[in-house]
Design a protein around this motif. Structure first.
Motif, PDB file in Angstrom:
ATOM      1  N   LYS A  21      11.978  -1.481   5.258  1.00 30.83           N
ATOM      2  CA  LYS A  21      10.900  -0.671   4.688  1.00 30.83           C
ATOM      3  C   LYS A  21       9.717  -1.580   4.333  1.00 30.83           C
ATOM      4  O   LYS A  21       8.570  -1.266   4.627  1.00 30.83           O
ATOM      5  CB  LYS A  21      11.417   0.061   3.451  1.00 30.83           C
ATOM      6  CG  LYS A  21      10.350   0.660   2.570  1.00 30.83           C
ATOM      7  CD  LYS A  21       9.682   1.841   3.203  1.00 30.83           C
ATOM      8  CE  LYS A  21       8.769   2.513   2.187  1.00 30.83           C
ATOM      9  NZ  LYS A  21       7.498   2.880   2.724  1.00 30.83           N
ATOM     10  N   GLU A  22      10.036  -2.719   3.732  1.00 24.63           N
ATOM     11  CA  GLU A  22       8.987  -3.665   3.338  1.00 24.63           C
ATOM     12  C   GLU A  22       8.351  -4.367   4.534  1.00 24.63           C
ATOM     13  O   GLU A  22       7.261  -4.910   4.424  1.00 24.63           O
ATOM     14  CB  GLU A  22       9.547  -4.704   2.363  1.00 24.63           C
ATOM     15  CG  GLU A  22       9.929  -4.140   1.016  1.00 24.63           C
ATOM     16  CD  GLU A  22       8.741  -3.525   0.300  1.00 24.63           C
ATOM     17  OE1 GLU A  22       7.650  -4.135   0.266  1.00 24.63           O
ATOM     18  OE2 GLU A  22       8.905  -2.410  -0.233  1.00 24.63           O
ATOM     19  N   SER A  23       9.019  -4.364   5.680  1.00 23.41           N
ATOM     20  CA  SER A  23       8.475  -5.038   6.856  1.00 23.41           C
ATOM     21  C   SER A  23       7.275  -4.297   7.448  1.00 23.41           C
ATOM     22  O   SER A  23       6.553  -4.859   8.271  1.00 23.41           O
ATOM     23  CB  SER A  23       9.554  -5.189   7.936  1.00 23.41           C
ATOM     24  OG  SER A  23       9.767  -3.961   8.617  1.00 23.41           O
ATOM     25  N   ASN A  24       7.093  -3.042   7.007  1.00 23.49           N
ATOM     26  CA  ASN A  24       5.949  -2.237   7.472  1.00 23.49           C
ATOM     27  C   ASN A  24       5.913  -2.166   9.005  1.00 23.49           C
ATOM     28  O   ASN A  24       4.920  -2.524   9.641  1.00 23.49           O
ATOM     29  CB  ASN A  24       4.647  -2.788   6.897  1.00 23.49           C
ATOM     30  CG  ASN A  24       3.508  -1.802   6.993  1.00 23.49           C
ATOM     31  OD1 ASN A  24       3.732  -0.585   6.969  1.00 23.49           O
ATOM     32  ND2 ASN A  24       2.280  -2.294   7.111  1.00 23.49           N
ATOM     33  N   ARG A  28       5.255  -7.437   8.993  1.00 19.87           N
ATOM     34  CA  ARG A  28       5.335  -8.500   7.993  1.00 19.87           C
ATOM     35  C   ARG A  28       6.549  -9.367   8.329  1.00 19.87           C
ATOM     36  O   ARG A  28       7.668  -8.867   8.427  1.00 19.87           O
ATOM     37  CB  ARG A  28       5.444  -7.902   6.592  1.00 19.87           C
ATOM     38  CG  ARG A  28       4.191  -7.094   6.227  1.00 19.87           C
ATOM     39  CD  ARG A  28       4.235  -6.494   4.842  1.00 19.87           C
ATOM     40  NE  ARG A  28       4.422  -7.546   3.848  1.00 19.87           N
ATOM     41  CZ  ARG A  28       5.155  -7.370   2.741  1.00 19.87           C
ATOM     42  NH1 ARG A  28       5.746  -6.227   2.497  1.00 19.87           N
ATOM     43  NH2 ARG A  28       5.289  -8.361   1.886  1.00 19.87           N
ATOM     44  N   PRO A  31       9.937 -10.025   5.459  1.00 22.64           N
ATOM     45  CA  PRO A  31      10.803  -8.851   5.300  1.00 22.64           C
ATOM     46  C   PRO A  31      11.488  -8.456   6.616  1.00 22.64           C
ATOM     47  O   PRO A  31      12.641  -8.010   6.609  1.00 22.64           O
ATOM     48  CB  PRO A  31       9.851  -7.759   4.825  1.00 22.64           C
ATOM     49  CG  PRO A  31       8.721  -8.491   4.197  1.00 22.64           C
ATOM     50  CD  PRO A  31       8.576  -9.755   4.994  1.00 22.64           C
ATOM     51  N   GLN A  77      12.549   2.708  -7.812  1.00 21.82           N
ATOM     52  CA  GLN A  77      11.190   2.338  -7.425  1.00 21.82           C
ATOM     53  C   GLN A  77      10.200   3.490  -7.555  1.00 21.82           C
ATOM     54  O   GLN A  77       9.053   3.361  -7.160  1.00 21.82           O
ATOM     55  CB  GLN A  77      11.181   1.808  -5.992  1.00 21.82           C
ATOM     56  CG  GLN A  77      11.937   0.508  -5.843  1.00 21.82           C
ATOM     57  CD  GLN A  77      12.052   0.050  -4.401  1.00 21.82           C
ATOM     58  OE1 GLN A  77      11.595   0.706  -3.478  1.00 21.82           O
ATOM     59  NE2 GLN A  77      12.685  -1.095  -4.204  1.00 21.82           N
TER      60      GLN A  77
END
Length: 104
Positions: A21-24, A28, A31, A77
């Motif tokens: 999810k954080e890797s977009n 990125r 991540p 979150q």
């Protein structure tokens, strides 16, 4: 020991899902690297656990741990935490526990 390995694989599933999810969308680097590495490690551990745990039970437990953990992390979150949503997470956890108890 297989159940400990299976639990670890499920916990790693939480990490890789959150990292992706954080890797977009793999835009990125770190991540993305964390997500792919933890996914591979999770699969490897699942494979070892499935030597002793039946595949249907093992896969359901692995997915259940991951699903409940990712939903819980999402709620922490800031995602919605309605009573119905929490009840569904409790149902997933109850299913995982039930599968473990029935396997014993």
């Amino acid at each position: 020991m297989a159940w400990v390995i299976l639990t670890a694989a499920g916990l790693l599933e939480i990490v890789w899902a959150l990292a992706l999810k954080e890797s977009n969308g793999f835009t990125r680097l770190w991540p993305s690297v964390v997500g792919v590495c933890f996914a591979l490690l999770s699969f490897v551990l699942l494979t070892f656990a499935l030597r002793e745990v039946p595949v249907g039970t093992g896969y359901a437990v692995w997915v259940g741990i991951g699903a409940a953990g990712v939903v819980t992390a999402g709620i922490v979150q800031g995602e919605a935490a309605s009573a119905a949503r929490l009840a569904c997470v409790v149902a997933i956890v109850a299913g995982v526990v039930g599968l473990r108890l029935l396997e014993a």
